[in-house]
Design an enzyme around this catalytic site. Structure first.
Site, PDB file in Angstrom:
ATOM      1  N   SER A 189      35.776 -31.625  21.187  1.00 59.98           N
ATOM      2  CA  SER A 189      34.698 -32.544  21.828  1.00 59.98           C
ATOM      3  C   SER A 189      34.715 -33.972  21.014  1.00 59.98           C
ATOM      4  O   SER A 189      34.415 -33.828  19.923  1.00 59.98           O
ATOM      5  CB  SER A 189      33.308 -32.023  21.756  1.00 59.98           C
ATOM      6  OG  SER A 189      32.324 -32.904  22.184  1.00 59.98           O
ATOM      7  N   HIS A 222      37.364 -32.502  25.354  1.00 62.38           N
ATOM      8  CA  HIS A 222      35.739 -32.527  26.164  1.00 62.38           C
ATOM      9  C   HIS A 222      35.307 -33.724  25.811  1.00 62.38           C
ATOM     10  O   HIS A 222      35.054 -34.239  24.769  1.00 62.38           O
ATOM     11  CB  HIS A 222      35.295 -31.329  25.482  1.00 62.38           C
ATOM     12  CG  HIS A 222      33.981 -30.820  26.045  1.00 62.38           C
ATOM     13  ND1 HIS A 222      33.720 -29.968  27.127  1.00 62.38           N
ATOM     14  CD2 HIS A 222      32.900 -31.159  25.608  1.00 62.38           C
ATOM     15  CE1 HIS A 222      32.476 -29.787  27.409  1.00 62.38           C
ATOM     16  NE2 HIS A 222      31.963 -30.555  26.477  1.00 62.38           N
ATOM     17  N   ASP A 271      31.489 -35.507  26.283  1.00 60.82           N
ATOM     18  CA  ASP A 271      30.202 -35.283  26.677  1.00 60.82           C
ATOM     19  C   ASP A 271      29.510 -36.655  27.129  1.00 60.82           C
ATOM     20  O   ASP A 271      29.405 -37.326  26.463  1.00 60.82           O
ATOM     21  CB  ASP A 271      29.625 -34.776  25.693  1.00 60.82           C
ATOM     22  CG  ASP A 271      30.243 -33.207  25.132  1.00 60.82           C
ATOM     23  OD1 ASP A 271      29.847 -32.526  26.008  1.00 60.82           O
ATOM     24  OD2 ASP A 271      30.280 -33.088  24.020  1.00 60.82           O
ATOM     25  N   MET A 278      26.100 -38.057  28.173  1.00 55.32           N
ATOM     26  CA  MET A 278      24.400 -37.947  28.161  1.00 55.32           C
ATOM     27  C   MET A 278      23.789 -39.055  28.600  1.00 55.32           C
ATOM     28  O   MET A 278      24.082 -40.151  28.102  1.00 55.32           O
ATOM     29  CB  MET A 278      24.327 -37.695  26.529  1.00 55.32           C
ATOM     30  CG  MET A 278      25.122 -36.589  26.202  1.00 55.32           C
ATOM     31  SD  MET A 278      24.634 -35.976  24.191  1.00 55.32           S
ATOM     32  CE  MET A 278      25.546 -34.637  23.826  1.00 55.32           C
ATOM     33  N   HIS A 323      32.019 -33.165  30.710  1.00 53.11           N
ATOM     34  CA  HIS A 323      30.715 -32.634  30.624  1.00 53.11           C
ATOM     35  C   HIS A 323      29.701 -33.619  31.128  1.00 53.11           C
ATOM     36  O   HIS A 323      29.384 -34.139  30.141  1.00 53.11           O
ATOM     37  CB  HIS A 323      30.695 -32.001  29.487  1.00 53.11           C
ATOM     38  CG  HIS A 323      29.144 -31.060  29.383  1.00 53.11           C
ATOM     39  ND1 HIS A 323      29.089 -30.475  28.122  1.00 53.11           N
ATOM     40  CD2 HIS A 323      28.335 -30.700  30.434  1.00 53.11           C
ATOM     41  CE1 HIS A 323      27.781 -29.716  28.337  1.00 53.11           C
ATOM     42  NE2 HIS A 323      27.476 -29.976  29.640  1.00 53.11           N
ATOM     43  N   MET A 383      26.123 -34.517  31.338  1.00 54.57           N
ATOM     44  CA  MET A 383      24.438 -34.092  31.117  1.00 54.57           C
ATOM     45  C   MET A 383      23.683 -35.227  31.406  1.00 54.57           C
ATOM     46  O   MET A 383      22.969 -35.863  30.726  1.00 54.57           O
ATOM     47  CB  MET A 383      24.312 -33.720  29.670  1.00 54.57           C
ATOM     48  CG  MET A 383      25.011 -32.505  29.008  1.00 54.57           C
ATOM     49  SD  MET A 383      25.364 -32.713  27.355  1.00 54.57           S
ATOM     50  CE  MET A 383      27.100 -33.366  27.162  1.00 54.57           C
ATOM     51  N   MET A 442      26.738 -23.214  27.972  1.00 56.30           N
ATOM     52  CA  MET A 442      25.810 -23.806  26.767  1.00 56.30           C
ATOM     53  C   MET A 442      25.464 -22.850  25.820  1.00 56.30           C
ATOM     54  O   MET A 442      24.519 -22.035  26.188  1.00 56.30           O
ATOM     55  CB  MET A 442      24.808 -24.582  26.897  1.00 56.30           C
ATOM     56  CG  MET A 442      25.050 -25.976  28.171  1.00 56.30           C
ATOM     57  SD  MET A 442      26.472 -26.944  27.374  1.00 56.30           S
ATOM     58  CE  MET A 442      25.927 -27.470  25.663  1.00 56.30           C
ATOM     59  N   ASP A 461      30.230 -23.658  24.778  1.00 53.07           N
ATOM     60  CA  ASP A 461      30.202 -25.175  24.196  1.00 53.07           C
ATOM     61  C   ASP A 461      28.944 -25.193  23.310  1.00 53.07           C
ATOM     62  O   ASP A 461      27.702 -24.994  23.827  1.00 53.07           O
ATOM     63  CB  ASP A 461      29.978 -26.105  25.412  1.00 53.07           C
ATOM     64  CG  ASP A 461      29.916 -27.581  25.038  1.00 53.07           C
ATOM     65  OD1 ASP A 461      29.850 -27.836  23.718  1.00 53.07           O
ATOM     66  OD2 ASP A 461      29.476 -28.383  26.139  1.00 53.07           O
TER      67      ASP A 461
HETATM   68  C1  DX5 Z   1      26.074 -30.670  23.135  1.00 51.21           C
HETATM   69  C2  DX5 Z   1      27.755 -31.097  23.677  1.00 51.21           C
HETATM   70  C3  DX5 Z   1      28.693 -30.239  22.862  1.00 51.21           C
HETATM   71  C4  DX5 Z   1      28.769 -30.574  21.697  1.00 51.21           C
HETATM   72  C5  DX5 Z   1      29.586 -29.679  20.835  1.00 51.21           C
HETATM   73  O1  DX5 Z   1      25.365 -31.121  24.010  1.00 51.21           O
HETATM   74  O2  DX5 Z   1      27.821 -30.642  25.077  1.00 51.21           O
HETATM   75  O3  DX5 Z   1      29.926 -30.291  23.801  1.00 51.21           O
HETATM   76  O4  DX5 Z   1      29.468 -31.789  21.439  1.00 51.21           O
HETATM   77  O5  DX5 Z   1      29.547 -29.688  19.440  1.00 51.21           O
HETATM   78  P1  DX5 Z   1      29.464 -28.749  18.173  1.00 51.21           P
HETATM   79  O6  DX5 Z   1      30.811 -28.154  18.314  1.00 51.21           O
HETATM   80  O7  DX5 Z   1      29.281 -29.561  17.015  1.00 51.21           O
HETATM   81  O8  DX5 Z   1      28.335 -27.867  18.515  1.00 51.21           O
HETATM   82 ZN    ZN Z   2      29.919 -30.519  26.207  1.00 48.83          ZN
END
Ligand code: DX5
Ligand code: ZN
Length: 219
Positions: free
Chosen positions: A8, A33, A35, A37, A66, A68, A137, A175
């Site tokens: 990620s 990956h 992320d 947000m 991903h 969010m 998750m 994840d």
């Molecule tokens: C959390 C993200 C994850 C996160 C994982 O909301 O979707 O992808 O980056 O990070 P670690 O591996 O540090 O838990």
């Molecule tokens: Zn993620």
């Protein structure tokens, strides 16, 4: 069978993003990956479309995006144009999930559905054949570096059972909080893909951490 590994980029050094992506290019990672947000669906803001495009310009691995975010339908095309190969939307953010999955497929991307820790895998029963990847998750989404939720193991087994019962080809991605300590139990429960943020990027040797995850075998 060795697992797929999706580091990620959220945990990378954003001031050296090109260098971080180039490191992933020469690593054994299978996907990158990404992320996204929005500060509404989750209590944090990461980055958006221009940064995804910038990652894509240097990436030699598929982008596993991903989302969010609320109202993901409004942004599917933008993220596809920014280079997303897999687009995961949250089950909890989609009123018409089936329609959203068709829209992702029509854009030529692989379909992903992310489910929060409280969402039963059985809610995917009637759409599982339309999903290429379930992003399960194993922490509450919003932040990297959180503690892995143990209930995930039983959710993986139940989801695997559902996938097999329906004759689907869906991959199970885990994840949040993944490390070499829990990876082989996750693989044994039925996981196919490991997302790892802090485990990879907080290390002084990220390439070695990715290699270790790729080398995980069944317990
Ligand atoms: C959390 C993200 C994850 C996160 C994982 O909301 O979707 O992808 O980056 O990070 P670690 O591996 O540090 O838990
Ligand atoms: Zn993620």
């Amino acid at each position: 069978m060795s697992p797929l590994v999706a580091p990620s980029i959220l945990a990378a050094d954003f001031a050296n993003l090109q260098k971080e992506v180039e490191m992933l290019n020469v690593s054994e990672a299978d996907y990158i990956h990404v992320d996204i947000m929005d500060g509404v669906f989750v209590p944090n803001i990461s980055f958006g479309i221009p940064v995804t495009e910038a990652i894509y310009r240097h990436a030699k691995k598929p982008l596993d995006v991903h989302l969010m975010i609320v109202n993901p339908d409004n942004y599917l095309e933008s993220f596809r144009n920014a280079g997303a190969d897999i687009i995961s939307v949250h089950y909890e953010a989609c009123t018409h999930l089936h329609r959203t999955l068709q829209a992702i497929r029509n854009l030529g991307a692989k379909t992903g559905v992310a489910i929060n820790p409280h969402t039963p895998v059985e809610f995917l029963t009637d759409v599982i054949q339309d999903i290429d990847l379930v992003c399960m998750m194993s922490v509450n989404p919003g932040f990297g570096g959180q503690k892995f939720i143990e209930n995930t193991y039983s959710k993986i087994s139940r989801l695997k059972h559902l996938i097999l019962a329906k004759g689907a080809k869906t991959k199970i991605e885990i994840d949040g909080g993944v490390t070499v300590k829990n990876a082989s139990q996750l693989l044994s429960a039925g996981a196919d893909v490991f997302v790892a943020g802090s485990f990879v990027f907080n290390s002084t040797d990220p390439l070695a951490m990715i290699r270790e995850l790729k080398g995980i075998t069944l317990v």
